[in-house]
Design a protein around this motif. Structure first.
Motif, PDB file in Angstrom:
ATOM      1  N   GLU A   1     -22.425  16.861  31.314  1.00 32.80           N
ATOM      2  CA  GLU A   1     -22.850  15.981  32.409  1.00 32.80           C
ATOM      3  C   GLU A   1     -24.409  15.890  32.742  1.00 32.80           C
ATOM      4  O   GLU A   1     -25.006  14.808  32.831  1.00 32.80           O
ATOM      5  CB  GLU A   1     -21.805  15.858  33.678  1.00 32.80           C
TER       6      GLU A   1
ATOM      7  N   GLN B   1     -26.599  12.691  31.881  1.00 28.23           N
ATOM      8  CA  GLN B   1     -26.766  12.020  33.007  1.00 28.23           C
ATOM      9  C   GLN B   1     -25.332  11.045  32.952  1.00 28.23           C
ATOM     10  O   GLN B   1     -25.705   9.797  33.356  1.00 28.23           O
ATOM     11  CB  GLN B   1     -27.892  10.964  33.134  1.00 28.23           C
ATOM     12  N   ILE B   2     -24.397  11.641  32.579  1.00 26.77           N
ATOM     13  CA  ILE B   2     -22.970  10.729  32.611  1.00 26.77           C
ATOM     14  C   ILE B   2     -21.984  11.836  32.669  1.00 26.77           C
ATOM     15  O   ILE B   2     -22.008  12.769  32.361  1.00 26.77           O
ATOM     16  CB  ILE B   2     -22.951  10.068  31.312  1.00 26.77           C
ATOM     17  N   THR B   3     -20.869  11.083  33.352  1.00 27.74           N
ATOM     18  CA  THR B   3     -19.809  12.085  33.767  1.00 27.74           C
ATOM     19  C   THR B   3     -18.789  11.922  32.511  1.00 27.74           C
ATOM     20  O   THR B   3     -18.773  11.057  31.724  1.00 27.74           O
ATOM     21  CB  THR B   3     -19.112  11.427  35.124  1.00 27.74           C
ATOM     22  N   ALA B   4     -18.052  12.975  32.773  1.00 31.85           N
ATOM     23  CA  ALA B   4     -17.063  13.108  31.449  1.00 31.85           C
ATOM     24  C   ALA B   4     -16.038  11.942  31.321  1.00 31.85           C
ATOM     25  O   ALA B   4     -15.931  11.508  30.603  1.00 31.85           O
ATOM     26  CB  ALA B   4     -16.321  14.336  31.459  1.00 31.85           C
ATOM     27  N   SER B   5     -15.683  11.499  32.415  1.00 30.51           N
ATOM     28  CA  SER B   5     -14.588  10.392  32.476  1.00 30.51           C
ATOM     29  C   SER B   5     -15.408   9.054  32.138  1.00 30.51           C
ATOM     30  O   SER B   5     -14.635   8.224  31.799  1.00 30.51           O
ATOM     31  CB  SER B   5     -14.100  10.244  33.916  1.00 30.51           C
ATOM     32  N   GLU B   6     -16.461   9.160  32.419  1.00 29.35           N
ATOM     33  CA  GLU B   6     -17.393   7.974  31.803  1.00 29.35           C
ATOM     34  C   GLU B   6     -17.558   7.874  30.405  1.00 29.35           C
ATOM     35  O   GLU B   6     -17.761   6.692  29.809  1.00 29.35           O
ATOM     36  CB  GLU B   6     -18.707   7.667  32.646  1.00 29.35           C
TER      37      GLU B   6
ATOM     38  N   ARG C   1     -17.444  19.027  30.738  1.00 26.14           N
ATOM     39  CA  ARG C   1     -18.264  18.797  31.946  1.00 26.14           C
ATOM     40  C   ARG C   1     -19.623  19.432  31.971  1.00 26.14           C
ATOM     41  O   ARG C   1     -20.600  19.044  32.731  1.00 26.14           O
ATOM     42  CB  ARG C   1     -17.386  19.396  32.998  1.00 26.14           C
TER      43      ARG C   1
ATOM     44  N   ASP D   1     -14.242  23.022  28.253  1.00 23.00           N
ATOM     45  CA  ASP D   1     -15.128  22.576  29.418  1.00 23.00           C
ATOM     46  C   ASP D   1     -16.060  24.079  29.586  1.00 23.00           C
ATOM     47  O   ASP D   1     -16.865  23.765  30.511  1.00 23.00           O
ATOM     48  CB  ASP D   1     -14.623  22.220  30.803  1.00 23.00           C
TER      49      ASP D   1
END
Length: 473
Positions: A42, A46-51, A39, A19
């Motif tokens: 992100e 415009q998106i999170t790592a989990s998404e 991360r 990361d």
């Protein structure tokens, strides 16, 4: 079975590496599914790592080149990538396990193209600096003489010169043999200048002047910290400086026996081992050696290695002493007169016939070098336009006195002496015209004579414009 090293790394440390904000790493599997999304990416996508994890790379980054890397198995280095309107530089490379591609990694190496451009400019500046230093080194270590600087018309000198010119194109070692002052260094320079190595360094090594304890560091160089007092940057040796060029081993006959074996190995293997270096280094060089000694006699008496002698004596050229080519003395004297009068801003323009007679009667133990020194002394003492016997060293005046008291005539008769003086004057005139591109006004000024006198001598000696290039007033 021993636990793999990566399992010993704490998980939180591994995650911090993946990361880290400097690379924006993305990892996909062989199906293009994102398995890791840094991360640091992100805010950029415009998106999170989990998404992002678990989705296909093209759903998250439509223009990603990672699927092509998986398909081709070939890495992409230094690609420009448009990240939501922002230009970045990325590297992409495949992940392999057991010879099979199981995924690919992408990471940024420059977050801003401006930083890359700045680095590119800096590298360009460094390359220009290196090129400038290379040119400066080449200028420092360039050959200063060519075969045009070998002055003389005698059969013996021309035989040596012709041999050297023919052998210049060869890669074989050349051994120049001749007494001190016969022009061995000029020949070495000229051979290098006429060879395919002319655009690279000409390195001269005086084997008699290097102390035994410094021999290896001087010739082979050393790395930083190789010994107490070593430069922090290390130092290249003479052989390394001669890479792709020529190394001239002057006075090689004076080299101590203990050092001859080390030199032989370098000549045989074409590799050096700098002090403090863990591995040898290959060097491409041509060797020219010179000696005023009888090396065969030194081999017989045990002062010179036989194998080194054979290695150096592949081709030998004998340079004649001046006493054996006295017909060259007028030409050489005239050449030195022209050369020195310019350097010394002298008005001297002639050599008296009596002086030339003394020159021709003298044995010249110091050879051509001694003649040049005598001419320099004469020009320094002469206050008129002509060098006279009184401007010569006392030993030369004794030559004239002894010859007269013993009833000995000069070795050349009056006709030959007149011809010798004639040749010297003609050669002076030709050289002045060549150096000025045929401009008669400049040539007359160079000779410190009136232009009318110059025209008279041109007519007297039958000098044609074709012999001197362009002509002018």
């Amino acid at each position: 079975m021993e636990t793999l090293n990566y399992l010993r790394i704490p998980p939180e440390l591994l995650q911090a590496v993946l990361d880290n904000p400097f690379e924006g790493m993305v990892i996909i599997d062989d199906q293009g599914i994102i398995r890791h999304f840094s991360r640091a990416n992100e805010p950029l996508y415009q998106i999170t790592a989990s998404e992002a994890v678990g989705r296909h790379i093209r759903d998250v980054i439509p223009t990603s080149g990672l699927p092509e890397v998986v398909h081709s198995g070939k890495p992409h280095f230094g690609d420009t990538f448009d990240m939501n309107g922002r230009k970045v530089i990325v590297n992409r490379y495949p992940i392999k396990l057991g010879g099979k591609i199981i995924g690919a990694v992408g990471k940024m190496i420059f977050h801003d193209l401006k930083a890359f451009i700045a680095l590119k400019h800096k590298i360009g500046e460094l390359e220009n600096t290196v090129r400038r230093y290379e040119l400066e080194i080449r200028e420092i270590y360039r050959a200063r003489y060519s075969f045009a600087d070998v002055i003389g018309k005698s059969a013996k000198l021309n035989h040596a010169k012709d041999a050297a010119e023919r052998l210049a194109a060869s890669a074989s070692p050349i051994l120049l043999i001749g007494e001190s002052g016969t022009g061995k260094e000029i020949f070495a320079h000229a051979i290098h200048q006429a060879s395919s190595r002319r655009n690279h360094s000409f390195i001269r090594v005086n084997c008699a002047s290097i102390p035994s304890e410094l021999f290896e560091s001087e010739l082979f160089g050393y790395k930083a910290g190789a010994f107490t007092g070593a430069l922090k940057s290390g130092k290249p040796g003479k052989f390394e400086l001669a890479h792709r060029g020529t190394i001239f081993l002057d006075e090689v006959g004076e080299l101590p026996l203990g050092l001859q074996a080390k030199l032989l190995r370098v000549l045989q293997e074409k590799e050096i081992e700098p002090l403090g270096s863990p591995r040898p280094k290959m060097i491409d060089f041509r060797v020219i050696a010179a000696t005023n000694r009888d090396l065969e006699e030194r081999v017989r008496t045990g002062y010179f290695r036989r194998d080194l002698f054979y290695r150096l004596n592949v081709i030998s050229i004998q340079l004649p002493p001046l006493r054996e080519i006295k017909e060259d003395i007028p030409v050489l004297a005239g050449h030195f007169l022209m050369k020195l009068r310019r350097r010394m801003s002298s008005s001297v323009s002639a050599i008296a016939p009596e002086v030339m007679a003394i020159f021709l009667a003298y044995d010249w133990p110091g050879n051509v070098r001694e003649l040049e020194n005598v001419m320099e002394r004469a020009l320094a003492l002469c206050q008129d336009s002509t060098i006279l016997p009184e401007h010569l060293p006392e030993s030369f005046v004794r030559v004239r006195t002894d010859s007269a008291s013993e009833g000995i005539k000069p070795k050349l008769n009056d006709d030959l002496l007149h011809l010798a003086v004639h040749d010297a004057e003609r050669d002076q005139l030709l050289e002045a015209l060549r150096r000025t591109g045929g401009n008669k006004t400049e040539a007359a000024a160079l000779l410190n004579i009136h232009r009318t006198t110059l025209y008279f001598r041109i007519k007297k000696y039958g000098i044609k414009p074709v012999n001197i290039g362009r002509t002018g007033e």
